[in-house]
Scaffold this active site. Sequence first.
Site, PDB file in Angstrom:
ATOM      1  CG  HIS A   1      -0.321   0.044   2.540  1.00 58.51           C
ATOM      2  ND1 HIS A   1      -0.278   1.183   3.304  1.00 58.51           N
ATOM      3  CD2 HIS A   1       0.286  -0.912   3.288  1.00 58.51           C
ATOM      4  CE1 HIS A   1       0.317   0.930   4.461  1.00 58.51           C
ATOM      5  NE2 HIS A   1       0.666  -0.338   4.478  1.00 58.51           N
TER       6      HIS A   1
ATOM      7  CG  ASP B   1       2.972   0.628   7.986  1.00 61.04           C
ATOM      8  OD1 ASP B   1       2.630   0.313   6.829  1.00 61.04           O
ATOM      9  OD2 ASP B   1       2.204   0.567   8.953  1.00 61.04           O
TER      10      ASP B   1
ATOM     11  CD  GLU C   1      -2.425  -1.738   5.425  1.00 55.32           C
ATOM     12  OE1 GLU C   1      -2.129  -2.773   6.039  1.00 55.32           O
ATOM     13  OE2 GLU C   1      -2.291  -0.600   5.940  1.00 55.32           O
TER      14      GLU C   1
END
Length: 267
Positions: A89, A99, A136
């Site tokens: 994502h 992340d 996501e």
Amino acid sequence: ILESEARSLPHIVAMPLSWHDAKPLLENMNGPVAPKNWQGGLPITYRLTGAVQAHVKVQMDNSIQPYYVVEGRIRGAQFLDEWVVLGNHHDAWEYGGVDPSSGTASMMELTRVMGNMLKEGTRPKRTLVFCSWDGEEIALTGSTEWGEQFGDELRKKLIAYINVDSSASGPNFEGGAVGSLAPMLVEATKSIADPGGTSLHDAWQKWTASQRDSKAASAVTDATLVNTRIGSGSDHTVFLNFLGRPVITLQFDGPYGVYHSLYDDYY
């Protein structure tokens, strides 16, 4: 669908707080003092309970916004209707240094290499589909909608989905796969060099043994090395739990204390 008609919409507002904002609430609790080994790291006395009154004003943007799933494909030379999908994502809670941007960096490098090979006349046997998911962090929405939209085709053609997400926060390799793909993942790591000077397989085995409190790396065998209890939490979910297709998850893990925080940046 209207907000008032949404059966799945939570009716209790949840608001994440920083420790700075939570501190005055915690230090004004008036219940019994928590045991010594329950005391936390903030400079306050931790208590088991206690009434604290606070006025919380939450402002949320509930308007409908577009999602963008970016997709690229390389058609297979021999098995056109057998797909290998690689995805990660591109949305993040904050800056997304690990992340998801570490996974995006590795995925983009792979697409660059595969694109150059294609220009030079080398085409993979199977069709490769690269997907950069949106949404996501909000219920895995982008990948789930894509998986549902093309569900009938994916059930027939998808032979493996490979997920990267937070691919690099440290030196320790962690590989996950469904049982049918676990032996292949183990075999692949034996031919890849680890920066520590051994094969990726041996480094993975040693690290896994230390995490399982094993006295020797040999106690962790190839049959038990791969995490086959994958669960949810990232974009592989729709392919595994809804479409029933094989998945692999890949990451290098390490001390990562800024997950989903404002400090998850490049530095």
